[in-house]
Design an enzyme around this catalytic site. Structure first.
Site, short mmCIF file in Angstrom:
data_model
loop_
_atom_site.label_atom_id
_atom_site.label_comp_id
_atom_site.label_asym_id
_atom_site.label_seq_id
_atom_site.Cartn_x
_atom_site.Cartn_y
_atom_site.Cartn_z
N PRO A 128 0.81 -1.22 0.00
CG PRO A 128 -0.97 -1.62 1.47
CD PRO A 128 0.33 -2.21 0.98
N GLY A 131 5.23 1.44 -3.94
CA GLY A 131 5.02 0.95 -5.30
C GLY A 131 6.30 1.11 -6.09
CB THR A 158 -2.04 -9.44 -11.59
OG1 THR A 158 -2.01 -8.02 -11.63
CG2 THR A 158 -2.80 -9.96 -12.81
CB ILE A 337 -10.37 6.25 -36.53
CG1 ILE A 337 -9.03 6.93 -36.82
CG2 ILE A 337 -10.90 5.51 -37.76
CD1 ILE A 337 -7.88 5.97 -37.10
CD GLU A 363 5.07 -7.20 -14.91
OE1 GLU A 363 6.22 -7.40 -15.32
OE2 GLU A 363 4.14 -8.01 -15.02
CB SER A 366 5.93 5.82 -18.38
OG SER A 366 5.11 5.03 -19.21
CD GLU A 367 5.67 8.60 -14.92
OE1 GLU A 367 5.29 7.44 -14.65
OE2 GLU A 367 5.00 9.38 -15.63
N1 CAA Z 1 18.92 -6.61 -12.08
C1 CAA Z 1 19.75 -6.98 -11.07
N2 CAA Z 1 20.03 -6.16 -10.02
C2 CAA Z 1 19.46 -4.94 -10.00
C3 CAA Z 1 18.60 -4.50 -11.02
C4 CAA Z 1 18.34 -5.39 -12.10
N3 CAA Z 1 17.52 -5.03 -13.09
N4 CAA Z 1 18.18 -3.25 -10.74
C5 CAA Z 1 18.77 -2.90 -9.58
N5 CAA Z 1 19.55 -3.92 -9.15
C6 CAA Z 1 20.37 -3.95 -7.94
C7 CAA Z 1 21.39 -2.82 -7.96
O1 CAA Z 1 22.55 -3.22 -8.64
C8 CAA Z 1 21.63 -2.59 -6.49
O2 CAA Z 1 22.53 -3.57 -6.02
P1 CAA Z 1 23.61 -3.21 -4.88
O3 CAA Z 1 22.81 -2.86 -3.65
O4 CAA Z 1 24.40 -4.47 -4.72
O5 CAA Z 1 24.40 -2.05 -5.40
C9 CAA Z 1 20.27 -2.87 -5.86
O6 CAA Z 1 19.55 -3.68 -6.79
C10 CAA Z 1 19.48 -1.61 -5.61
O7 CAA Z 1 19.40 -0.91 -6.85
P2 CAA Z 1 19.03 0.63 -6.91
O8 CAA Z 1 19.89 1.39 -5.94
O9 CAA Z 1 19.00 1.05 -8.34
O10 CAA Z 1 17.54 0.59 -6.30
P3 CAA Z 1 16.48 1.74 -6.09
O11 CAA Z 1 15.91 1.60 -4.74
O12 CAA Z 1 17.03 3.06 -6.50
O13 CAA Z 1 15.28 1.28 -7.08
C11 CAA Z 1 14.05 1.13 -9.12
C12 CAA Z 1 15.43 1.10 -8.41
C13 CAA Z 1 14.39 0.92 -10.59
C14 CAA Z 1 13.32 2.45 -8.94
C15 CAA Z 1 13.20 -0.05 -8.57
O14 CAA Z 1 12.77 0.18 -7.24
C16 CAA Z 1 11.96 -0.33 -9.43
O15 CAA Z 1 12.06 -0.98 -10.47
N6 CAA Z 1 10.77 0.14 -8.98
C17 CAA Z 1 9.53 -0.22 -9.64
C18 CAA Z 1 8.91 -1.41 -8.99
C19 CAA Z 1 7.99 -2.14 -9.91
O16 CAA Z 1 8.23 -2.29 -11.10
N7 CAA Z 1 6.91 -2.65 -9.33
C20 CAA Z 1 6.01 -3.43 -10.09
C21 CAA Z 1 5.30 -4.41 -9.22
S1 CAA Z 1 4.90 -5.90 -9.95
C22 CAA Z 1 3.46 -5.71 -10.77
O17 CAA Z 1 3.10 -4.65 -11.20
C23 CAA Z 1 2.79 -6.99 -10.97
C24 CAA Z 1 1.47 -7.01 -11.62
O18 CAA Z 1 0.43 -6.93 -11.01
C25 CAA Z 1 1.39 -7.33 -13.05
#
Ligand code: CAA
Length: 380
Positions: A128, A131, A158, A337, A363, A366-367
């Site tokens: 909650p 995200g 989901t 259209i 997942e 866009s941001e």
């Molecule tokens: N692959 C492997 N490792 C990764 C990675 C990746 N793609 N991305 C980050 N990491 C690792 C980093 O290397 C880092 O490792 P270390 O601590 O060893 O250095 C660690 O993870 C933390 O990375 P960041 O400092 O970049 O993390 P952050 O807190 O700044 O967050 C973010 C990065 C991209 C914003 C991430 O939080 C994110 O993707 N947020 C969005 C979440 C999301 O997509 N939620 C969707 C939920 S699921 C859903 O929607 C399901 C549904 O119903 C269909």
């Protein structure tokens, strides 16, 4: 990069298209209107191996590749975006991480039945109050001997109302300068797990989601997915794959809207001729077709790189960002259209417009995709 389909890929695409056109498209409007879980479609997807497309056959899957998965996802989502995301969550967000990080016992007992579609998986990262900033999750798992005790909640899950399993991410260590997380596979009938009411949504109404609550849920250590403390990486790696699936879902929605717009433009007359003869309509169709092609190429590139075993964080983010935003633009133009008919349910384009919108949000919004892409381009 060569996008000539192999025989297997072409056959799978054809099979998916036939299922989608014959069995799914005719009922998609009804599924949406009634927000009805398509259990019969889930069974048909299972029979054809579409719930574990890229899972090796020895683990119960179809043993194909991620390009095949994208092709099938586009066809299924073109008919019904709800059916598409049910399929996508089980494939990308459940089977994929269990295959990659699971133990042999988890492969045999959990992955195989889920890849065969006898059981259904879901993925619990969002909460909650967290995200986009996923690391700030509040759900915790405390180790007591050989047992973990899990408490918290995950929302917008989901498949949650119907799933057998959920992968849950929880904070397991707050002692260091950075909290660390661990992933667990939790059977949803474990004592202490409960599910909230179904979410009411703008689109993808047949793909039910809900909040899942965990109250002192006791889990054996064998429920852990991956290493202790590696949970955030499990989540991020999983989403690199999941975003390809959502990009493919967006392609399917956009293609449905474009196909309907082309047919309507040829059939609808105004000012003495079919509206397809007006440049105002032609230019819209040209932009829609071009954006759809560009989105498809980005999506196939990400899938092909994943098939080569490469990390695809940037390519997956670019595919999802572009395909989801293009899908919103394409479905928006499709309504224009169709004019007044587009705004009513008669041609189904308003459903595509509502369904497209979520692809820009789940997942990773866009941001978030732009943040991922920026971090890669700035690294050089
Ligand atoms: N692959 C492997 N490792 C990764 C990675 C990746 N793609 N991305 C980050 N990491 C690792 C980093 O290397 C880092 O490792 P270390 O601590 O060893 O250095 C660690 O993870 C933390 O990375 P960041 O400092 O970049 O993390 P952050 O807190 O700044 O967050 C973010 C990065 C991209 C914003 C991430 O939080 C994110 O993707 N947020 C969005 C979440 C999301 O997509 N939620 C969707 C939920 S699921 C859903 O929607 C399901 C549904 O119903 C269909």
């Amino acid at each position: 990069m060569d996008f000539q389909l192999t025989e297997d890929q072409a056959l799978l695409k054809q099979t998916a298209r036939e299922l989608a056109e014959r069995e799914i498209a005719p009922k998609a409007a009804e599924l949406d209107r009634q927000a009805r879980w398509p259990s019969e479609v889930v069974s048909q997807l299972a029979e054809l191996g579409f719930l574990g497309v890229a899972v090796p056959s020895e683990h119960g899957g179809a043993g194909l590749d991620h390009v095949s998965y994208v092709l099938a996802m586009e066809e299924i989502s073109r008919a019904c975006a709800s059916c598409g995301v049910i399929m996508s969550v089980n494939n990308s967000l459940f089977c994929d991480p269990v295959l990659k990080f699971g133990t042999p016992a988890q492969h045999a007992e959990i992955l195989a039945p889920c890849a065969r579609g006898e059981k259904l998986g879901s993925f619990g990262l969002t909460e909650p109050m967290s995200g986009s900033d996923a690391q700030t999750m509040q759900t915790v798992a405390e180790r007591r001997g050989d047992t973990w005790v899990l408490s918290g909640s995950k929302n917008f899950i989901t498949n949650g109302p119907h799933a057998d399993y959920i992968i849950v991410f929880a904070v397991t260590d707050k002692s260091g300068p950075k909290v660390t997380h661990t992933a667990f596979i939790v059977p949803l009938d474990t004592p202490g797990v409960s599910r909230g009411h179904h979410d009411e949504k703008l689109g993808i109404k047949a793909a039910h989601s809900c909040t899942v609550f965990f109250e002192n849920v006791e889990l054996p250590d064998s429920a852990r997915l991956g290493e202790v403390g590696a949970g955030f990486k499990v989540a991020m790696t999983t989403l690199d794959g999941g975003r390809i699936g959502i990009a493919a879902q967006a392609l399917g929605i956009a293609r449905a809207a474009l196909d309907k717009s082309i047919a309507y433009a040829k059939e609808r007359h105004a000012f003495g001729k079919p509206i397809a003869e007006f440049q105002a309509i032609q230019f819209k169709l040209s932009d829609m077709a071009t954006e759809l092609d560009a989105a498809r190429l980005l999506t196939l590139r990400a899938a092909a790189l994943k098939d080569r075993g490469q990390r695809t964080s940037m390519e997956s983010a670019a595919a999802k960002l572009y395909a989801s935003e293009a899908s919103t633009r394409i479905t928006h133009a499709a309504i224009q259209i169709h004019g007044g008919y587009g705004y009513t349910a008669e041609y189904g384009v308003e459903r595509h417009y509502r369904d497209a919108r979520i692809t820009e949000i789940y997942e990773g919004t866009s941001e978030i995709q732009r943040i991922v892409i920026a971090s890669h381009v700035l690294k050089g």
